[in-house]
Design a protein around this motif. Sequence first.
Motif, PDB file in Angstrom:
ATOM      1  N   TRP A 194       0.857  -1.229   0.011  1.00 46.54           N
ATOM      2  CA  TRP A 194      -0.185   0.009   0.066  1.00 46.54           C
ATOM      3  C   TRP A 194       0.776   1.161  -0.026  1.00 46.54           C
ATOM      4  CZ3 TRP A 194      -4.129  -1.834  -1.561  1.00 46.54           C
ATOM      5  CH2 TRP A 194      -4.620  -3.219  -1.220  1.00 46.54           C
ATOM      6  N   ALA A 241      -0.454   3.202  -5.345  1.00 44.28           N
ATOM      7  CA  ALA A 241      -1.527   3.189  -4.473  1.00 44.28           C
ATOM      8  C   ALA A 241      -2.085   4.606  -3.895  1.00 44.28           C
ATOM      9  CB  ALA A 241      -0.887   2.373  -3.420  1.00 44.28           C
ATOM     10  N   GLY A 295     -15.144  -0.124  -7.613  1.00 43.31           N
ATOM     11  CA  GLY A 295     -14.465   0.405  -6.487  1.00 43.31           C
ATOM     12  C   GLY A 295     -13.912  -0.548  -5.467  1.00 43.31           C
ATOM     13  N   SER A 326     -10.899  -2.309  -4.602  1.00 41.40           N
ATOM     14  CA  SER A 326      -9.665  -1.869  -3.897  1.00 41.40           C
ATOM     15  C   SER A 326      -9.281  -2.981  -2.958  1.00 41.40           C
ATOM     16  CB  SER A 326      -9.573  -0.695  -3.090  1.00 41.40           C
ATOM     17  OG  SER A 326      -9.955   0.480  -4.144  1.00 41.40           O
ATOM     18  N   ASN A 327      -9.134  -4.464  -3.410  1.00 40.65           N
ATOM     19  CA  ASN A 327      -8.825  -5.249  -2.442  1.00 40.65           C
ATOM     20  C   ASN A 327      -7.361  -5.721  -2.491  1.00 40.65           C
ATOM     21  OD1 ASN A 327     -11.488  -5.884  -1.100  1.00 40.65           O
ATOM     22  ND2 ASN A 327     -12.100  -6.983  -3.194  1.00 40.65           N
ATOM     23  N   GLU A 350      -6.138  -3.352  -7.900  1.00 43.96           N
ATOM     24  CA  GLU A 350      -7.617  -2.623  -7.686  1.00 43.96           C
ATOM     25  C   GLU A 350      -7.308  -1.137  -7.181  1.00 43.96           C
ATOM     26  OE1 GLU A 350      -9.900  -5.393  -5.828  1.00 43.96           O
ATOM     27  OE2 GLU A 350      -9.704  -7.070  -7.083  1.00 43.96           O
ATOM     28  N   ARG A 351      -6.563  -1.169  -6.351  1.00 42.57           N
ATOM     29  CA  ARG A 351      -6.384   0.162  -5.796  1.00 42.57           C
ATOM     30  C   ARG A 351      -5.666   1.223  -6.791  1.00 42.57           C
ATOM     31  NH1 ARG A 351      -7.913   4.823  -3.090  1.00 42.57           N
ATOM     32  NH2 ARG A 351      -6.135   5.938  -2.436  1.00 42.57           N
ATOM     33  N   ASP A 384      -8.344   2.459  -9.213  1.00 41.91           N
ATOM     34  CA  ASP A 384      -9.234   3.194  -8.347  1.00 41.91           C
ATOM     35  C   ASP A 384      -8.746   4.725  -8.164  1.00 41.91           C
ATOM     36  OD1 ASP A 384     -11.611   3.437  -6.856  1.00 41.91           O
ATOM     37  OD2 ASP A 384     -10.323   3.997  -5.175  1.00 41.91           O
TER      38      ASP A 384
END
Length: 215
Positions: free
Chosen positions: A88, A93, A118, A120-121, A125-126, A129
């Motif tokens: 993260w 990110a 959305g 974001s897992n 994905e983040r 997003d």
Amino acid sequence: MSEPASYSRTINLAFTGASGAQYGLRLLQCLVAAGCRVQVMVSRAAQVVMATETDLKLPGSPAAMQDALTDWAQAQPGQVLVFGREDWFAPPASGSGEKAPLVVCPCSTGTLSALATGASNNLIERAGDVALKERRQLILVPREAPFSEVHLENMLKLTRMGAVIMPASPGFYHKPASVEDLVDFIVARLLDHLGIDQDLMPRWGEGRVQAKLPD
């Protein structure tokens, strides 16, 4: 101590679990050759697909994966950076990270769904997003057939958000002679959208323009 290498641009590139790993790998190779720094994210499913479809079997850890992709793409040290699935603190990110386009190639329908909602897992994905909320360039390369209503609704939703949906559907008007030619068709379109010079294939109408130029 030597100075760090300077690169023309930074591109974020994510591999997910759809068929078509060759497209993403060829894009990585071309981005490296163009002098870009490439920040890479690879899902677990993408590793399985890549090992199935190509001779490249990536190791599990991000550091080892970075070394493998650096060698494979003949990149300079530090030109290819690989970030873990839950890193993260990676630049992609956050909206306060470097403003860079994101290409998800290939893009699974599961990733399409996650981006459309959305979720974001994970880092991929983040990163998607972030690209959407920051209005950054986001190119998604799905490879599925046929598309269900859910897939089409997700693609329409993402298009309305500003993403570019570029299915891995190569054309044939350039008379491809090999699988590599078909892969290059899509990669050339991706490079064009990213604003990166490419000579994989001529753009439509270039021959007509050249013919009309004075000697």
